[in-house]
Design a protein around this motif. Structure first.
Motif, PDB file in Angstrom:
ATOM      1  N   GLN A  73     -70.710  27.272  -9.965  1.00  0.00           N
ATOM      2  CA  GLN A  73     -69.937  26.238  -9.280  1.00  0.00           C
ATOM      3  C   GLN A  73     -70.005  26.358  -7.756  1.00  0.00           C
ATOM      4  N   LEU A  74     -70.544  27.459  -7.260  1.00  0.00           N
ATOM      5  CA  LEU A  74     -70.570  27.715  -5.822  1.00  0.00           C
ATOM      6  C   LEU A  74     -71.921  27.341  -5.230  1.00  0.00           C
ATOM      7  N   ALA A  75     -71.895  26.865  -3.993  1.00  0.00           N
ATOM      8  CA  ALA A  75     -73.137  26.560  -3.293  1.00  0.00           C
ATOM      9  C   ALA A  75     -73.829  27.861  -2.907  1.00  0.00           C
ATOM     10  N   PRO A  76     -75.094  28.025  -3.244  1.00  0.00           N
ATOM     11  CA  PRO A  76     -75.801  29.251  -2.860  1.00  0.00           C
ATOM     12  C   PRO A  76     -76.081  29.269  -1.370  1.00  0.00           C
ATOM     13  N   PRO A  77     -76.273  30.438  -0.788  1.00  0.00           N
ATOM     14  CA  PRO A  77     -76.695  30.489   0.617  1.00  0.00           C
ATOM     15  C   PRO A  77     -77.999  29.723   0.812  1.00  0.00           C
ATOM     16  N   LYS A  78     -78.202  29.229   2.017  1.00  0.00           N
ATOM     17  CA  LYS A  78     -79.374  28.391   2.277  1.00  0.00           C
ATOM     18  C   LYS A  78     -80.683  29.133   2.077  1.00  0.00           C
ATOM     19  N   ASN A  79     -80.644  30.460   2.242  1.00  0.00           N
ATOM     20  CA  ASN A  79     -81.883  31.233   2.138  1.00  0.00           C
ATOM     21  C   ASN A  79     -82.079  31.828   0.748  1.00  0.00           C
ATOM     22  N   ALA A  80     -81.321  31.335  -0.264  1.00  0.00           N
ATOM     23  CA  ALA A  80     -81.352  31.991  -1.564  1.00  0.00           C
ATOM     24  C   ALA A  80     -81.549  31.015  -2.720  1.00  0.00           C
ATOM     25  N   ARG A  81     -82.301  31.453  -3.695  1.00  0.00           N
ATOM     26  CA  ARG A  81     -82.423  30.809  -5.003  1.00  0.00           C
ATOM     27  C   ARG A  81     -81.695  31.726  -5.985  1.00  0.00           C
ATOM     28  N   VAL A  82     -80.810  31.162  -6.782  1.00  0.00           N
ATOM     29  CA  VAL A  82     -79.956  31.953  -7.674  1.00  0.00           C
ATOM     30  C   VAL A  82     -80.224  31.553  -9.120  1.00  0.00           C
ATOM     31  N   TRP A  83     -80.556  32.531  -9.950  1.00  0.00           N
ATOM     32  CA  TRP A  83     -80.725  32.331 -11.391  1.00  0.00           C
ATOM     33  C   TRP A  83     -79.544  32.956 -12.117  1.00  0.00           C
ATOM     34  N   ILE A  84     -79.030  32.274 -13.111  1.00  0.00           N
ATOM     35  CA  ILE A  84     -77.803  32.669 -13.794  1.00  0.00           C
ATOM     36  C   ILE A  84     -78.035  32.649 -15.305  1.00  0.00           C
ATOM     37  N   ILE A  85     -77.768  33.781 -15.949  1.00  0.00           N
ATOM     38  CA  ILE A  85     -77.781  33.857 -17.409  1.00  0.00           C
ATOM     39  C   ILE A  85     -76.374  34.262 -17.845  1.00  0.00           C
ATOM     40  N   PRO A  86     -75.597  33.343 -18.407  1.00  0.00           N
ATOM     41  CA  PRO A  86     -74.241  33.738 -18.831  1.00  0.00           C
ATOM     42  C   PRO A  86     -74.253  34.899 -19.831  1.00  0.00           C
ATOM     43  N   SER A  87     -75.108  34.818 -20.836  1.00  0.00           N
ATOM     44  CA  SER A  87     -75.200  35.903 -21.818  1.00  0.00           C
ATOM     45  C   SER A  87     -76.625  36.034 -22.321  1.00  0.00           C
ATOM     46  N   LEU A  88     -77.166  37.245 -22.215  1.00  0.00           N
ATOM     47  CA  LEU A  88     -78.457  37.534 -22.818  1.00  0.00           C
ATOM     48  C   LEU A  88     -78.301  37.866 -24.299  1.00  0.00           C
ATOM     49  N   ASN A  89     -77.079  38.063 -24.737  1.00  0.00           N
ATOM     50  CA  ASN A  89     -76.811  38.508 -26.109  1.00  0.00           C
ATOM     51  C   ASN A  89     -75.761  37.622 -26.779  1.00  0.00           C
ATOM     52  N   PRO A  90     -76.074  36.349 -27.001  1.00  0.00           N
ATOM     53  CA  PRO A  90     -75.066  35.464 -27.603  1.00  0.00           C
ATOM     54  C   PRO A  90     -74.685  35.873 -29.024  1.00  0.00           C
ATOM     55  N   ASP A  91     -75.594  36.507 -29.761  1.00  0.00           N
ATOM     56  CA  ASP A  91     -75.244  36.979 -31.112  1.00  0.00           C
ATOM     57  C   ASP A  91     -74.169  38.052 -31.044  1.00  0.00           C
ATOM     58  N   GLY A  92     -74.334  38.978 -30.098  1.00  0.00           N
ATOM     59  CA  GLY A  92     -73.345  40.037 -29.939  1.00  0.00           C
ATOM     60  C   GLY A  92     -71.998  39.506 -29.485  1.00  0.00           C
ATOM     61  N   VAL A  93     -72.013  38.500 -28.607  1.00  0.00           N
ATOM     62  CA  VAL A  93     -70.750  37.898 -28.155  1.00  0.00           C
ATOM     63  C   VAL A  93     -70.038  37.244 -29.338  1.00  0.00           C
ATOM     64  N   ALA A  94     -70.794  36.523 -30.162  1.00  0.00           N
ATOM     65  CA  ALA A  94     -70.191  35.856 -31.317  1.00  0.00           C
ATOM     66  C   ALA A  94     -69.594  36.863 -32.297  1.00  0.00           C
ATOM     67  N   ALA A  95     -70.274  37.996 -32.476  1.00  0.00           N
ATOM     68  CA  ALA A  95     -69.808  39.007 -33.430  1.00  0.00           C
ATOM     69  C   ALA A  95     -68.938  40.081 -32.787  1.00  0.00           C
ATOM     70  N   ARG A  96     -68.836  40.049 -31.434  1.00  0.00           N
ATOM     71  CA  ARG A  96     -68.108  41.073 -30.674  1.00  0.00           C
ATOM     72  C   ARG A  96     -68.675  42.469 -30.940  1.00  0.00           C
ATOM     73  N   THR A  97     -69.987  42.532 -30.926  1.00  0.00           N
ATOM     74  CA  THR A  97     -70.666  43.802 -31.123  1.00  0.00           C
ATOM     75  C   THR A  97     -71.516  44.133 -29.907  1.00  0.00           C
ATOM     76  N   ARG A  98     -71.780  45.393 -29.715  1.00  0.00           N
ATOM     77  CA  ARG A  98     -72.591  45.844 -28.593  1.00  0.00           C
ATOM     78  C   ARG A  98     -74.025  45.315 -28.698  1.00  0.00           C
ATOM     79  N   GLY A  99     -74.597  45.425 -29.883  1.00  0.00           N
ATOM     80  CA  GLY A  99     -75.985  45.050 -30.079  1.00  0.00           C
ATOM     81  C   GLY A  99     -76.160  43.596 -30.462  1.00  0.00           C
ATOM     82  N   ASN A 100     -77.420  43.214 -30.663  1.00  0.00           N
ATOM     83  CA  ASN A 100     -77.718  41.855 -31.103  1.00  0.00           C
ATOM     84  C   ASN A 100     -77.577  41.764 -32.617  1.00  0.00           C
TER      85      ASN A 100
END
Length: 228
Positions: A70-97
């Motif tokens: 939601q924030l404007a990045p600095p003018k000299n920056a490109r920003v990549w965002i991954i909310p979750s690399l492990n959506p399976d683990g988030v769904a199951a509330r486990t450490r692993g995938n």
């Protein structure tokens, strides 16, 4: 072209380049979409990658990266965002995938066969999630990467530029500490394959972050590339 029209056209192109774009990076072992979004000028010299969650039971960082979106990045920056690399683990509330693999033990640098809670997989990059992250990192070559974890309340001196890690620790009010160098960790691998960049771990406090904490951690991430 008239000068004012030219200025307007250039401004329009810059706005398009800075507009947020989100797309599926790929799918998890369990078939869930892994989303990446990008903000900021495409040719910006500073490239920031922030990942909200790699261990499914350590998900407080997702709120931080959502705030960064939601924030404007600095003018000299490109920003990549991954909310979750492990959506399976988030769904199951486990450490692993969904294979039970700890993705933060599945990267090639100093990979070792491990079992149990820290199962490192059949081989380095055996999991689709870690392969997707590896491919993205090789492609965008981030100058700074921040990986959020829980629950130790510290910033890890992860092997990159210690001044950058210390700066972030001061901005968010956490101590800078040296954690063990775990085999197959993503920050260890990043700092090895991209020696002029800095990837580090931020261990958030336990539980859900307050709105003020989310804002502080998000703004601090952008400050790092804005200072560069």
């Amino acid at each position: 072209m008239h000068h004012t029209s030219l200025v307007a056209a250039v401004a329009s192109m810059l706005a398009i380049a800075a507009a947020p774009t989100a797309s599926p990076l790929g799918r998890s072992e369990g078939g869930r979409a892994i989303i990446v979004s990008a903000r900021g000028a495409v040719a910006a010299p500073q490239r920031l990658l922030v990942v909200g969650c790699i261990h499914g039971n350590e998900s407080a960082g997702i709120a931080i990266v959502r705030r960064i979106e939601q924030l404007a990045p600095p003018k000299n920056a490109r920003v990549w965002i991954i909310p979750s690399l492990n959506p399976d683990g988030v769904a199951a509330r486990t450490r692993g995938n969904s294979d039970g693999v700890d993705l933060n033990r599945n990267f090639p640098y100093r990979w070792q066969p491990l079992g149990g809670l820290f199962d490192s997989g059949r081989a380095a990059l055996s999991e689709p999630e870690s392969r997707l992250a590896s491919e993205l990192i090789h492609r965008i070559r981030p100058t700074i990467s921040i990986w959020f974890h829980q629950h130790a309340k510290l910033v890890d001196a992860s092997g990159g530029d210690i001044a950058i890690e210390r700066r972030y620790a001061r901005l968010v009010g956490l101590p800078l500490r040296l954690l063990p160098r775990y085999p197959g960790s993503v920050v260890g691998w990043e700092n090895h394959v991209l020696p002029h960049s800095t990837a580090f771990v931020v261990e958030l406090p336990p539980g859900t972050l307050s709105a003020a904490q989310v804002r502080r951690f998000a703004r601090a991430a952008l400050t790092l590339v804005g200072d560069s």
